[in-house]
Design a protein around this motif. Sequence first.
Motif, PDB file in Angstrom:
ATOM      1  N   ASN A 171      99.403 -16.185  36.858  1.00  0.00           N
ATOM      2  CA  ASN A 171      99.897 -17.448  35.992  1.00  0.00           C
ATOM      3  C   ASN A 171     100.179 -18.385  36.802  1.00  0.00           C
ATOM      4  OD1 ASN A 171     100.538 -15.602  33.439  1.00  0.00           O
ATOM      5  ND2 ASN A 171     101.491 -14.263  35.033  1.00  0.00           N
ATOM      6  N   ILE A 172     100.729 -19.418  36.054  1.00  0.00           N
ATOM      7  CA  ILE A 172     101.169 -20.821  36.687  1.00  0.00           C
ATOM      8  C   ILE A 172     102.449 -20.830  36.961  1.00  0.00           C
ATOM      9  CG2 ILE A 172     100.988 -23.322  36.759  1.00  0.00           C
ATOM     10  CD1 ILE A 172      98.062 -21.831  36.696  1.00  0.00           C
ATOM     11  N   TYR A 173     103.083 -21.060  38.226  1.00  0.00           N
ATOM     12  CA  TYR A 173     104.312 -21.248  38.312  1.00  0.00           C
ATOM     13  C   TYR A 173     104.879 -22.797  38.631  1.00  0.00           C
ATOM     14  CZ  TYR A 173     105.116 -16.257  39.245  1.00  0.00           C
ATOM     15  OH  TYR A 173     105.133 -14.726  39.026  1.00  0.00           O
ATOM     16  N   ASP A 278      99.696 -23.998  52.840  1.00  0.00           N
ATOM     17  CA  ASP A 278      99.944 -22.891  52.460  1.00  0.00           C
ATOM     18  C   ASP A 278     100.785 -23.046  50.870  1.00  0.00           C
ATOM     19  OD1 ASP A 278     101.349 -20.555  51.398  1.00  0.00           O
ATOM     20  OD2 ASP A 278     101.855 -19.661  53.462  1.00  0.00           O
ATOM     21  N   ALA A 279     100.084 -22.903  49.954  1.00  0.00           N
ATOM     22  CA  ALA A 279     100.613 -23.326  48.545  1.00  0.00           C
ATOM     23  C   ALA A 279     101.960 -22.580  48.279  1.00  0.00           C
ATOM     24  CB  ALA A 279      99.599 -23.040  47.567  1.00  0.00           C
ATOM     25  N   THR A 280     101.885 -21.359  48.616  1.00  0.00           N
ATOM     26  CA  THR A 280     103.408 -20.677  48.501  1.00  0.00           C
ATOM     27  C   THR A 280     104.435 -21.323  49.140  1.00  0.00           C
ATOM     28  OG1 THR A 280     102.138 -18.592  47.948  1.00  0.00           O
ATOM     29  CG2 THR A 280     104.556 -18.567  48.466  1.00  0.00           C
ATOM     30  N   GLN A 281     104.268 -21.600  50.544  1.00  0.00           N
ATOM     31  CA  GLN A 281     105.310 -22.210  51.248  1.00  0.00           C
ATOM     32  C   GLN A 281     105.625 -23.693  50.762  1.00  0.00           C
ATOM     33  OE1 GLN A 281     104.375 -23.214  55.237  1.00  0.00           O
ATOM     34  NE2 GLN A 281     106.720 -22.426  55.916  1.00  0.00           N
ATOM     35  N   SER A 282     104.366 -24.276  50.294  1.00  0.00           N
ATOM     36  CA  SER A 282     104.855 -25.816  49.870  1.00  0.00           C
ATOM     37  C   SER A 282     105.562 -25.996  48.535  1.00  0.00           C
ATOM     38  CB  SER A 282     103.176 -26.369  49.454  1.00  0.00           C
ATOM     39  OG  SER A 282     103.435 -27.793  49.096  1.00  0.00           O
ATOM     40  N   PHE A 283     105.154 -24.890  47.603  1.00  0.00           N
ATOM     41  CA  PHE A 283     106.070 -24.724  46.273  1.00  0.00           C
ATOM     42  C   PHE A 283     107.377 -24.455  46.571  1.00  0.00           C
ATOM     43  CE2 PHE A 283     107.565 -22.630  42.719  1.00  0.00           C
ATOM     44  CZ  PHE A 283     107.177 -23.150  41.564  1.00  0.00           C
ATOM     45  N   GLY A 284     107.591 -23.568  47.501  1.00  0.00           N
ATOM     46  CA  GLY A 284     108.959 -23.193  47.733  1.00  0.00           C
ATOM     47  C   GLY A 284     109.855 -24.173  48.589  1.00  0.00           C
ATOM     48  N   ASN A 285     109.328 -24.985  49.402  1.00  0.00           N
ATOM     49  CA  ASN A 285     109.825 -26.089  50.019  1.00  0.00           C
ATOM     50  C   ASN A 285     110.079 -27.344  49.086  1.00  0.00           C
ATOM     51  OD1 ASN A 285     110.226 -24.592  52.448  1.00  0.00           O
ATOM     52  ND2 ASN A 285     108.230 -25.499  53.081  1.00  0.00           N
ATOM     53  N   GLY A 286     109.656 -27.359  48.010  1.00  0.00           N
ATOM     54  CA  GLY A 286     109.702 -28.587  47.101  1.00  0.00           C
ATOM     55  C   GLY A 286     108.836 -29.610  47.246  1.00  0.00           C
ATOM     56  N   GLN A 287     107.377 -29.095  47.624  1.00  0.00           N
ATOM     57  CA  GLN A 287     106.477 -30.243  47.903  1.00  0.00           C
ATOM     58  C   GLN A 287     105.371 -30.228  47.071  1.00  0.00           C
ATOM     59  OE1 GLN A 287     105.757 -28.949  52.069  1.00  0.00           O
ATOM     60  NE2 GLN A 287     106.990 -30.635  52.834  1.00  0.00           N
ATOM     61  N   THR A 288     105.376 -29.131  46.295  1.00  0.00           N
ATOM     62  CA  THR A 288     104.293 -29.009  45.166  1.00  0.00           C
ATOM     63  C   THR A 288     104.773 -28.462  44.139  1.00  0.00           C
ATOM     64  OG1 THR A 288     102.366 -28.172  46.696  1.00  0.00           O
ATOM     65  CG2 THR A 288     102.343 -27.271  44.667  1.00  0.00           C
ATOM     66  N   ALA A 289     104.310 -29.106  42.884  1.00  0.00           N
ATOM     67  CA  ALA A 289     104.852 -28.915  41.637  1.00  0.00           C
ATOM     68  C   ALA A 289     104.329 -27.663  40.947  1.00  0.00           C
ATOM     69  CB  ALA A 289     104.749 -30.025  40.726  1.00  0.00           C
ATOM     70  N   MET A 290     103.106 -27.351  41.016  1.00  0.00           N
ATOM     71  CA  MET A 290     102.275 -26.226  40.363  1.00  0.00           C
ATOM     72  C   MET A 290     101.611 -25.341  41.387  1.00  0.00           C
ATOM     73  SD  MET A 290     101.483 -27.439  36.491  1.00  0.00           S
ATOM     74  CE  MET A 290     100.273 -28.639  37.188  1.00  0.00           C
ATOM     75  N   VAL A 291     101.576 -23.916  40.913  1.00  0.00           N
ATOM     76  CA  VAL A 291     100.643 -23.136  41.778  1.00  0.00           C
ATOM     77  C   VAL A 291     100.051 -21.936  40.827  1.00  0.00           C
ATOM     78  CG1 VAL A 291     101.325 -23.500  44.291  1.00  0.00           C
ATOM     79  CG2 VAL A 291     102.529 -21.613  42.815  1.00  0.00           C
ATOM     80  N   TYR A 292      99.111 -21.541  41.200  1.00  0.00           N
ATOM     81  CA  TYR A 292      98.396 -20.084  40.561  1.00  0.00           C
ATOM     82  C   TYR A 292      99.062 -19.053  41.472  1.00  0.00           C
ATOM     83  CZ  TYR A 292      95.120 -16.686  39.055  1.00  0.00           C
ATOM     84  OH  TYR A 292      94.709 -15.538  38.637  1.00  0.00           O
ATOM     85  N   ARG A 293      99.588 -18.100  40.894  1.00  0.00           N
ATOM     86  CA  ARG A 293      99.946 -16.694  41.632  1.00  0.00           C
ATOM     87  C   ARG A 293     100.361 -15.752  40.486  1.00  0.00           C
ATOM     88  NH1 ARG A 293      98.387 -19.289  45.306  1.00  0.00           N
ATOM     89  NH2 ARG A 293      99.491 -19.900  47.150  1.00  0.00           N
TER      90      ARG A 293
END
Length: 466
Positions: A171-173, A278-293
């Motif tokens: 899904n998209i987070y 690392d898209a997961t880390q980037s998402f968690g750190n508030g640097q990325t808006a959307m990821v597929y996970r």
Amino acid sequence: MNLKRCVAACVATLSIISLAACGGGSGESSGVTDTKSDKGLEVLGENVKYDPNHLVNGGKPISVDYWTWGDKSTDPVISLIKDYEKIYPNVKINVVTVTWDDYWTKLPLALKGKNGPALFNVHNSQDALLRPYLANYDIPIKDLEADYTNVNTHEVDGKVAYIDSVINTGNIYYNKTMWKQAGPTDSDIPKTWDQLVAVAKKLTKFDGSKMVQAGFNINGDSTYDALWQGLNYQKGELMFNKAGTKGNYDNAVTKENLQFLKDLYDKDKVGATNFGDDATQSFGNGQTAMVYRWGWMEGTMKEKYPDVDYGVFATPTFTEDTPFAYDRYNGESTAGINKNQSEEQQKVAQDFVKYMLANDDFQRYAVQALNSFPAKKSMQNDEQILSNPVMAAIKPRIDRLIWPGPAPSTMETSPKQAFQNVFQNGTSISKAVSDAQTQIDKDMKSGSFTSVESKYAFYDEAAARQ
């Protein structure tokens, strides 16, 4: 993509030698004798039924072992064991935890002998390793198929030795705070990839020419190595050839989809190879808006990034028409029974398995522990379960998710290398895809894998293309 594997690395290893010394699974137990056959409990289940009003092992004390790589937070069987022992005080099921890496060496060795665990945790990726030791469930297949989704993918000669307890997919987070700041509303949730690109552009930020916020990040593990399969399935391209024995990676659809992903960075500028490795880390750190996970992402967010306000929506498709399949899924497996254990212990194991499959509580434990969608049909409309955004996203797509079987790991590792070659090393898409196919062919040459894609209900829609 497997939450259990991530958690298992933190679990202490137990030695087989020490287990044997403790007499694990010896059968006899110093516990109490149960003389009360009528427990005053209701019969569980719809088609797979379980009447708890009976004596297990004739009421005589018995001890059996259950081996797992997980703990109560990741293995729902452990919670169910406690419930079962309350009903049958003469039965003691010892939970033996072995780390993931050691599990696949120590378990087969234990199962070869007479003193191995009567019950054990199964992962479908290790089907070939475990199959020689698995006893078939003593439950009519028609009852299992009436109650559970995709039972047929696990059938061997009309029998099953395990099935899916819950299933998961991608899904998209998305970061709700970023979403709100950029202006989109809930009505802007993308249904197509073009719509996602449009939203991702609004969510991307630059300081001059420097990217400071990615709209959509596909860097690192657990994105392309999983996503390529779903993208191909959406366009009706199977993961394996018609015979199911050869990987189908080097094709026009793979190249087209890889170009689409590359254009996200090169043309649409919604991400970059040098931003958020690392898209997961980037998402968690508030640097990325959307990821597929996949569903494991929720556990990661709770553990490492509890302050991030995020949402989940279903992975977009290329058009708003119903695709051949929305994505690949994978199931978490129900417990296996050791066919080399004594008849006495196997009877207890079979009784526990029937209790597990008839019991709705097991589905609730599994959904919560594994953040995955219930495979039991009667639980797929449960309001409490569907209040979870991941479950709500999966629900409308459950019939259009496909499982290829326990695919060889090269179907993830080789495409991941192709992705890295294209995005980081400047390799042409054609060469990277061709090289990956060569590696896949080499890796699968001596194997015995056969895909179960042909068991998918809508297989004929794609088969004609192959």
